[in-house]
Design a protein around this motif. Structure first.
Motif, PDB file in Angstrom:
ATOM      1  N   PRO A   5      11.671 -43.873 -19.426  1.00  0.00           N
ATOM      2  CA  PRO A   5      11.860 -45.319 -19.324  1.00  0.00           C
ATOM      3  C   PRO A   5      11.471 -46.028 -20.621  1.00  0.00           C
ATOM      4  CG  PRO A   5      10.774 -44.490 -17.364  1.00  0.00           C
ATOM      5  CD  PRO A   5      10.824 -43.360 -18.365  1.00  0.00           C
ATOM      6  N   GLY A   6      12.327 -46.944 -21.033  1.00  0.00           N
ATOM      7  CA  GLY A   6      12.082 -47.707 -22.236  1.00  0.00           C
ATOM      8  C   GLY A   6      12.669 -47.071 -23.479  1.00  0.00           C
ATOM      9  N   GLU A  57       6.731 -35.670 -11.478  1.00  0.00           N
ATOM     10  CA  GLU A  57       5.440 -36.178 -10.995  1.00  0.00           C
ATOM     11  C   GLU A  57       5.303 -37.662 -11.314  1.00  0.00           C
ATOM     12  OE1 GLU A  57       2.497 -33.669 -12.808  1.00  0.00           O
ATOM     13  OE2 GLU A  57       2.925 -31.991 -11.471  1.00  0.00           O
ATOM     14  N   LEU A  58       5.711 -38.060 -12.517  1.00  0.00           N
ATOM     15  CA  LEU A  58       5.677 -39.468 -12.883  1.00  0.00           C
ATOM     16  C   LEU A  58       6.617 -40.284 -12.001  1.00  0.00           C
ATOM     17  CD1 LEU A  58       5.608 -39.188 -16.778  1.00  0.00           C
ATOM     18  CD2 LEU A  58       3.779 -40.082 -15.318  1.00  0.00           C
ATOM     19  N   ALA A  59       7.777 -39.729 -11.688  1.00  0.00           N
ATOM     20  CA  ALA A  59       8.735 -40.420 -10.818  1.00  0.00           C
ATOM     21  C   ALA A  59       8.132 -40.622  -9.428  1.00  0.00           C
ATOM     22  CB  ALA A  59      10.041 -39.630 -10.729  1.00  0.00           C
ATOM     23  N   ALA A  60       7.460 -39.606  -8.915  1.00  0.00           N
ATOM     24  CA  ALA A  60       6.816 -39.729  -7.603  1.00  0.00           C
ATOM     25  C   ALA A  60       5.741 -40.811  -7.634  1.00  0.00           C
ATOM     26  CB  ALA A  60       6.223 -38.389  -7.175  1.00  0.00           C
ATOM     27  N   ASP A  61       5.009 -40.881  -8.742  1.00  0.00           N
ATOM     28  CA  ASP A  61       3.995 -41.922  -8.884  1.00  0.00           C
ATOM     29  C   ASP A  61       4.644 -43.303  -8.901  1.00  0.00           C
ATOM     30  OD1 ASP A  61       1.191 -42.842  -9.541  1.00  0.00           O
ATOM     31  OD2 ASP A  61       2.274 -43.564 -11.311  1.00  0.00           O
ATOM     32  N   ARG A  62       5.758 -43.443  -9.620  1.00  0.00           N
ATOM     33  CA  ARG A  62       6.454 -44.739  -9.674  1.00  0.00           C
ATOM     34  C   ARG A  62       6.987 -45.121  -8.298  1.00  0.00           C
ATOM     35  NH1 ARG A  62       4.394 -43.634 -13.876  1.00  0.00           N
ATOM     36  NH2 ARG A  62       4.869 -44.528 -15.901  1.00  0.00           N
ATOM     37  N   TYR A  78       9.747 -50.457 -10.808  1.00  0.00           N
ATOM     38  CA  TYR A  78       9.190 -49.122 -10.585  1.00  0.00           C
ATOM     39  C   TYR A  78      10.263 -48.158 -10.088  1.00  0.00           C
ATOM     40  CZ  TYR A  78       4.281 -50.459 -11.246  1.00  0.00           C
ATOM     41  OH  TYR A  78       3.087 -50.868 -11.773  1.00  0.00           O
ATOM     42  N   ARG A  79      11.148 -48.632  -9.198  1.00  0.00           N
ATOM     43  CA  ARG A  79      12.229 -47.764  -8.707  1.00  0.00           C
ATOM     44  C   ARG A  79      13.179 -47.389  -9.847  1.00  0.00           C
ATOM     45  NH1 ARG A  79      11.581 -50.958  -4.031  1.00  0.00           N
ATOM     46  NH2 ARG A  79      13.103 -52.473  -4.765  1.00  0.00           N
ATOM     47  N   GLU A  80      13.467 -48.334 -10.737  1.00  0.00           N
ATOM     48  CA  GLU A  80      14.330 -48.037 -11.888  1.00  0.00           C
ATOM     49  C   GLU A  80      13.680 -46.985 -12.787  1.00  0.00           C
ATOM     50  OE1 GLU A  80      15.334 -51.575 -14.040  1.00  0.00           O
ATOM     51  OE2 GLU A  80      16.173 -52.547 -12.260  1.00  0.00           O
ATOM     52  N   GLU A  81      12.388 -47.122 -13.016  1.00  0.00           N
ATOM     53  CA  GLU A  81      11.683 -46.137 -13.840  1.00  0.00           C
ATOM     54  C   GLU A  81      11.704 -44.768 -13.177  1.00  0.00           C
ATOM     55  OE1 GLU A  81       7.762 -47.357 -14.972  1.00  0.00           O
ATOM     56  OE2 GLU A  81       8.470 -49.224 -15.856  1.00  0.00           O
ATOM     57  N   ALA A  82      11.479 -44.734 -11.866  1.00  0.00           N
ATOM     58  CA  ALA A  82      11.487 -43.461 -11.143  1.00  0.00           C
ATOM     59  C   ALA A  82      12.855 -42.796 -11.259  1.00  0.00           C
ATOM     60  CB  ALA A  82      11.117 -43.676  -9.678  1.00  0.00           C
ATOM     61  N   ALA A  83      13.905 -43.574 -11.103  1.00  0.00           N
ATOM     62  CA  ALA A  83      15.265 -43.021 -11.203  1.00  0.00           C
ATOM     63  C   ALA A  83      15.519 -42.474 -12.603  1.00  0.00           C
ATOM     64  CB  ALA A  83      16.296 -44.087 -10.852  1.00  0.00           C
ATOM     65  N   ALA A  84      15.091 -43.205 -13.614  1.00  0.00           N
ATOM     66  CA  ALA A  84      15.276 -42.739 -14.994  1.00  0.00           C
ATOM     67  C   ALA A  84      14.541 -41.420 -15.204  1.00  0.00           C
ATOM     68  CB  ALA A  84      14.773 -43.790 -15.985  1.00  0.00           C
ATOM     69  N   LEU A  85      13.321 -41.346 -14.741  1.00  0.00           N
ATOM     70  CA  LEU A  85      12.535 -40.114 -14.915  1.00  0.00           C
ATOM     71  C   LEU A  85      13.192 -38.937 -14.198  1.00  0.00           C
ATOM     72  CD1 LEU A  85       9.053 -41.767 -14.509  1.00  0.00           C
ATOM     73  CD2 LEU A  85       9.798 -40.489 -16.527  1.00  0.00           C
ATOM     74  N   ARG A  86      13.686 -39.179 -12.982  1.00  0.00           N
ATOM     75  CA  ARG A  86      14.359 -38.096 -12.246  1.00  0.00           C
ATOM     76  C   ARG A  86      15.639 -37.653 -12.953  1.00  0.00           C
ATOM     77  NH1 ARG A  86      12.235 -40.833  -7.835  1.00  0.00           N
ATOM     78  NH2 ARG A  86      14.052 -42.173  -7.673  1.00  0.00           N
TER      79      ARG A  86
END
Length: 78
Positions: free
Chosen positions: A74-75, A11-16, A61-69
């Motif tokens: 992230p971080g 869900e967080l990845a979709a938001d990012r 944001y795309r990098e964060e989404a990829a990390a979450l998936r």
């Protein structure tokens, strides 16, 4: 603090992803404003200056989404 579930991370990845898309739209809008001769020179320069910022935010944001998936927070590992 408990680690987010896979569902929460997706869900967080979709938001990012939505945030990245919004930043892309903002960059395009700024490009258009920068190219619009009806805008003042100052407005055009300011709009042009915001384009790389918006694109960088979209990339982040795309990098964060990829990390979450991928199941990473992230971080946490950066």
């Amino acid at each position: 603090m408990a680690r987010p579930t896979r569902r929460e991370m997706n869900e967080l990845a979709a938001d990012r992803d939505k945030c990245a898309a919004r930043c892309q739209r903002n960059a395009q809008s700024a490009r258009e404003a920068a190219a619009d001769p009806s805008n003042s020179e100052t407005t055009r320069k300011q709009a042009a200056a915001t384009v790389p910022i918006a694109l960088r935010h979209a990339s982040e944001y795309r990098e964060e989404a990829a990390a979450l998936r991928d199941g990473r927070i992230p971080g946490e590992d950066w």
